[in-house]
Scaffold this active site. Structure first.
Site, short mmCIF file in Angstrom:
data_model
loop_
_atom_site.label_atom_id
_atom_site.label_comp_id
_atom_site.label_asym_id
_atom_site.label_seq_id
_atom_site.Cartn_x
_atom_site.Cartn_y
_atom_site.Cartn_z
N GLU A 191 47.25 40.01 43.15
CA GLU A 191 45.98 39.59 42.73
C GLU A 191 45.65 38.60 41.69
O GLU A 191 44.88 37.86 41.68
CB GLU A 191 45.39 41.10 42.28
CG GLU A 191 45.41 42.28 43.17
CD GLU A 191 44.15 41.92 44.05
OE1 GLU A 191 43.22 40.88 43.79
OE2 GLU A 191 44.41 42.58 45.27
N TYR A 213 37.95 43.15 37.22
CA TYR A 213 38.45 43.35 38.84
C TYR A 213 40.07 43.44 39.06
O TYR A 213 40.12 44.55 39.93
CB TYR A 213 37.98 41.91 39.50
CG TYR A 213 38.58 41.44 40.75
CD1 TYR A 213 38.17 42.48 42.12
CD2 TYR A 213 39.85 41.16 41.06
CE1 TYR A 213 38.63 42.52 43.07
CE2 TYR A 213 40.35 41.02 42.27
CZ TYR A 213 39.87 41.86 43.47
OH TYR A 213 40.62 41.66 44.54
N ASP A 251 35.47 41.61 44.21
CA ASP A 251 35.67 40.18 44.05
C ASP A 251 34.88 39.43 45.00
O ASP A 251 33.61 39.90 45.36
CB ASP A 251 37.16 39.88 44.60
CG ASP A 251 37.30 40.25 46.24
OD1 ASP A 251 36.36 40.53 46.93
OD2 ASP A 251 38.34 39.90 46.77
#
Ligand code: SF4
Length: 358
Positions: A46, A129, A147
């Protein structure tokens, strides 16, 4: 929702998961179906995927993991090694934050990532996020991260006309409506895949979408127009010289940037300050590491940073009286932690900052 058939969140999740089970992308950081991934793998992927494409990350993720196979190995690594392994991914402050995050987890959580949004967000480099993505994918907690891909899908499905980034609250509320205990990790990854492969920015493949009948943008023919974006002011341009000084044995002079600030701790060619306005040659040449017959490239190398565009003109010279400094032979350029803009300059000079440059 205009012209679309309403469905309950439960029905929407069911259709989405059915689609995901048939069309999920086999990405190197994903666990096989039905298995939970290592939280470190989720964190690493990520962070790498922030501002970097899946294709670029896919080419570098496994190499980084081989070098730092666990959060503990990353925490114990030297900062220069982490930056070196990050090459090609850009935005190096992410690498420094990831390293600091691993060290904080080792110190405060005995090496295991915490399982609450508040504790995750208190770690370096982890925003809303990334925290939600880790909670959903690694720990199966009922939360849906938003996202760019997911924002696009939700803005279109719900016909949200508010421009980004102002629409983020609205989009997160729609995402929260999908949060459920039913396979939260797969719901998040299904939304990411739907945005990347079906609900694409251009030419969305609505005919292949599990949400077509419930999609406002599809019903009104407005998919390609959404999400709307507030117009961004143009980035200012800064200009400067980059000095490629070669010694008699072919070695090239480099220096390290200060630890803090843009491209902190990375290697670079010596250069003049990066200033707004046209390049002032006499003033810029005063910053050369030696007085020499500097040959200037005709065209600058252009590189975009988040807040400005950099135009660097390459100046080349050879010297018989090399000043002290970090001299690197061309076949060892791959050992330096070079940001993309420096690699572009070396390419311009006919050098390849990789292992084959012999
Ligand atoms: Fe996107 Fe089309 Fe699916 Fe709507 S129907 S979510 S616009 S791909």
């Amino acid at each position: 929702m205009v012209g679309a058939y309403p469905v309950t969140p439960g029905q929407a999740i069911g259709r989405l998961l059915d689609w995901y089970d048939r069309h999920r992308r086999p990405l190197p950081w994903r666990a096989p179906p039905g298995r939970r991934p290592d939280p470190y793998h989720v964190l690493l992927s990520e962070v790498m995927l922030q501002q970097t494409t899946v294709a670029t990350v896919a080419g570098r993720y496994e190499g980084f993991l081989a070098r730092f196979p666990s959060l503990a190995a990353l925490a114990a690594a030297a900062p220069a090694d982490v930056l070196h392994a990050w090459q090609g991914l850009g935005y190096y402050r992410r690498a420094r934050a990831l390293h600091a995050c691993a060290q904080a987890v080792a110190l405060r959580f005995d090496g295991a990532l915490p399982r609450s949004e508040g504790a995750l967000r208190a770690l370096p480099g982890i925003g809303a996020y990334t925290a939600r993505a880790i909670l959903a994918i690694a720990f199966e907690q009922p939360t849906v991260p938003v996202d760019a891909n997911i924002a696009r899908v939700l803005a279109r499905r719900h016909g949200i006309e508010t421009p980004l980034p102002g629409a983020l609250k609205e989009l997160q509320a729609q995402a929260d409506a999908l949060a459920s205990l039913r396979r939260p990790g797969d719901v998040a990854q299904a939304l990411m895949d739907l945005g990347a492969t079906v609900c694409r920015p251009r030419l969305p493949r609505c005919e292949a979408c599990p949400w077509q009948s419930a999609c406002s943008a599809h019903a009104t023919g407005s998919a390609e127009r959404l999400p709307r974006r507030a117009t961004r002011p143009q980035r200012p341009v800064r200009r400067g010289l980059a000095f490629l000084l070669t010694r008699q044995d072919g070695a090239i002079l480099f220096q390290r940037r200060p630890e803090s600030g843009l491209l902190g701790g990375l290697h670079e060619l010596p250069g003049s300050p990066w200033l707004a306005g046209p390049l002032s040659l006499p003033a810029s040449l005063e910053h050369a590491p030696v007085a020499a017959d500097w040959r200037l490239a005709r065209e600058p190398v252009i590189h975009g940073f988040t807040h400005f565009v950099l135009e660097l003109t390459l100046a080349e010279a050879r010297t018989e009286r090399p000043p002290p400094g970090l001299w690197c032979p061309p076949h060892r350029l791959h050992e330096l932690a070079l940001p993309t803009v420096m690699k572009k300059l070396l390419h311009r000079a006919g050098l390849r900052p990789g292992p084959s440059n012999r």
